[in-house]
Design a protein around this motif. Structure first.
Motif, PDB file in Angstrom:
ATOM      1  N   ALA A 330       0.694  -0.986  -0.130  1.00  0.00           N
ATOM      2  CA  ALA A 330      -0.115  -0.067   0.301  1.00  0.00           C
ATOM      3  C   ALA A 330       0.902   0.723  -0.494  1.00  0.00           C
ATOM      4  O   ALA A 330       0.584   2.874  -0.604  1.00  0.00           O
ATOM      5  N   ALA A 331       1.559   1.488   0.986  1.00  0.00           N
ATOM      6  CA  ALA A 331       2.806   2.607   0.938  1.00  0.00           C
ATOM      7  C   ALA A 331       3.609   2.886  -0.261  1.00  0.00           C
ATOM      8  O   ALA A 331       3.747   3.600  -0.868  1.00  0.00           O
ATOM      9  N   ILE A 332       3.735   1.661  -1.116  1.00  0.00           N
ATOM     10  CA  ILE A 332       4.243   1.786  -2.878  1.00  0.00           C
ATOM     11  C   ILE A 332       3.030   2.671  -3.573  1.00  0.00           C
ATOM     12  O   ILE A 332       3.052   3.281  -4.402  1.00  0.00           O
ATOM     13  N   LYS A 333       2.566   1.818  -3.794  1.00  0.00           N
ATOM     14  CA  LYS A 333       1.071   2.135  -4.578  1.00  0.00           C
ATOM     15  C   LYS A 333       0.467   3.358  -4.401  1.00  0.00           C
ATOM     16  O   LYS A 333       0.770   3.919  -5.311  1.00  0.00           O
ATOM     17  N   THR A 334       0.379   3.858  -3.012  1.00  0.00           N
ATOM     18  CA  THR A 334       0.169   5.328  -2.815  1.00  0.00           C
ATOM     19  C   THR A 334       1.412   6.201  -3.336  1.00  0.00           C
ATOM     20  O   THR A 334       1.168   7.365  -4.263  1.00  0.00           O
ATOM     21  N   PHE A 335       2.729   5.945  -3.130  1.00  0.00           N
ATOM     22  CA  PHE A 335       3.610   6.587  -3.532  1.00  0.00           C
ATOM     23  C   PHE A 335       3.748   7.082  -5.018  1.00  0.00           C
ATOM     24  O   PHE A 335       3.947   7.804  -5.976  1.00  0.00           O
ATOM     25  N   VAL A 336       3.667   5.322  -5.725  1.00  0.00           N
ATOM     26  CA  VAL A 336       3.939   5.457  -7.567  1.00  0.00           C
ATOM     27  C   VAL A 336       1.829   5.708  -8.098  1.00  0.00           C
ATOM     28  O   VAL A 336       2.371   7.645  -9.081  1.00  0.00           O
TER      29      VAL A 336
END
Length: 409
Positions: A330-336
């Protein structure tokens, strides 16, 4: 002195936090953070040894628009190809034109190429994705990603588009807009089944076109199921929600006897089946899952054989994220999601569709019979729509400037 400096620092951090949350984050994340409780779809790897979707065996042909000197092309990004009872071929283009093909002839130099004149029947402001004729008529229903469910009578001299459904009333009595109408099919009873893919609407690009793919990317990364399957009754002018909470509701197909309707759940790499009659009436189940990629359009023939478009396999980033914890994912997807659009993940070049035998008995299972693919998209790729008509499949795409025509066995 120390206390005063500490207080100023604390206030500054709080103000910066408020500014970030109230001003910058809504701009960078207009649809919210990626969720850490999103389901993960199961998929299978691509079998690159299957290369049966090609022109080598003479089954795949390409229909191109015949050039018009001094005039721009019309066949641009036709997601779905529509045919009427007289086998006339229509395309719904990215530029919101409904075109019909005339004077269709094979190329003298290459038997796998077909050329035809394209004629505009009507044009409007929108982005049509799916279309289907009412059996025995020239009335076409259109799922338009911007407008909702539309209708046009192509038997008229100057056809005009009619907006049929742009919002519905929920069971709670609230008005809910159709933000991303994606596909449509018409049952033998005249009932119209269509999908509302997501509550993230398409965005306008700098060239004034609308980017439906980027909306899907945001929906996939956000991880919130907001897709719906709906039914419009043309006799009462009422619309009902058949299914809520679909992970991007895409292609729609109703069987010939109107016993069930299929809907492609793109982000879960599977096809859902909603029973319209019989012992399972009103029930939703998985038709087939663990597929080799994201599913898009779907169409069925009168014998219960259905075809499901697969525009792209699962990309490397998704495979990597699925190996992480859900919080890290979720953290990486939010960043992307905060990246500029041009930096968003790109689909893999691939072309494919699968053949599905649906069960006539509600207790039997649907079975995948064959997968057709051009694994590297060398001759045809990004197949988003598949339309069966008299033993042939008409393959549409948001990217191609031709129509693929595949001759079945």
């Amino acid at each position: 002195m120390f206390y005063g400096q500490h207080l100023k620092y604390t206030i500054s951090v709080l103000l910066l936090s408020v500014l970030l949350r109230k001003v910058f984050l809504p701009f960078l994340l207009p649809y919210g953070w990626a969720r850490n409780d999103a389901e993960r779809g199961l998929f299978q790897p691509i079998d690159y040894n299957i290369k049966n979707l090609s022109a080598v065996n003479g089954r795949l042909k390409k229909l191109y628009e015949r050039e018009r000197p001094g005039k721009p092309p019309l066949l641009i990004g036709p997601e779905t190809i529509v045919l009427d009872d007289d086998s006339n071929i229509y395309a719904l283009t990215k530029e919101a034109k409904i075109i019909v093909f005339q004077n269709i002839t094979s190329s003298i130099e290459d038997d796998n190429l077909i050329y035809a004149d394209a004629k505009v029947l009507t044009s409007y402001v929108g982005h049509p994705l799916g279309g289907k004729f009412v059996p025995g008529t020239k009335t076409m229903y259109i799922a338009d990603a911007l407008l909702g469910l539309c209708r046009v009578d192509l038997s008229k001299k100057s056809p005009k588009l009619e907006l049929v459904v742009s919002e519905i009333q929920t069971a709670a009595g609230e008005i809910s807009p159709i933000l991303y109408a994606d596909d449509v099919d018409v049952g033998k009873s005249g009932m119209v089944y269509f999908s509302d893919a997501s509550n993230i609407p398409p965005e306008r690009d700098s060239d004034l076109s609308f980017d439906t793919m980027y909306s899907y990317k945001l929906d996939f990364m956000r991880g919130k199921k907001t897709g719906r399957l709906l039914r419009y009754n043309p006799y009462t002018d009422e619309t009902a929600v058949l299914v809520n909470d679909i992970w991007f509701a895409n292609g729609v197909a109703v069987d010939a006897d109107e016993k069930f309707v299929l809907v492609c759940e793109t982000s879960m790499f599977r096809v859902l089946k909603y029973h319209l009659s019989g012992p399972k009436e009103g029930q939703l189940e998985i038709s087939v899952d663990v597929l080799p990629g994201h599913v898009d359009g779907v169409d069925c023939n009168p014998d219960g054989i259905c075809y499901v478009a697969i525009p792209s396999p699962v990309i490397g980033l998704s495979k990597l994220l699925y190996k992480l914890s859900k919080s890290a994912e979720a953290a990486i997807k939010t960043f992307v999601m905060m990246f500029p659009k041009w930096l968003s993940p790109k689909p893999m070049r691939y072309g494919g569709f699968l053949e599905l035998k649906t069960a006539s008995n509600g207790n039997d299972k649907d079975v995948i019979q064959r997968i057709f693919q051009d694994p590297y998209g060398e001759q045809i790729g990004s197949i988003t729509g598949v339309t069966e008509h008299k033993g042939k499949l008409y393959l549409g795409s948001l990217e191609n400037r031709f129509i693929g025509i595949y001759q079945l066995d």
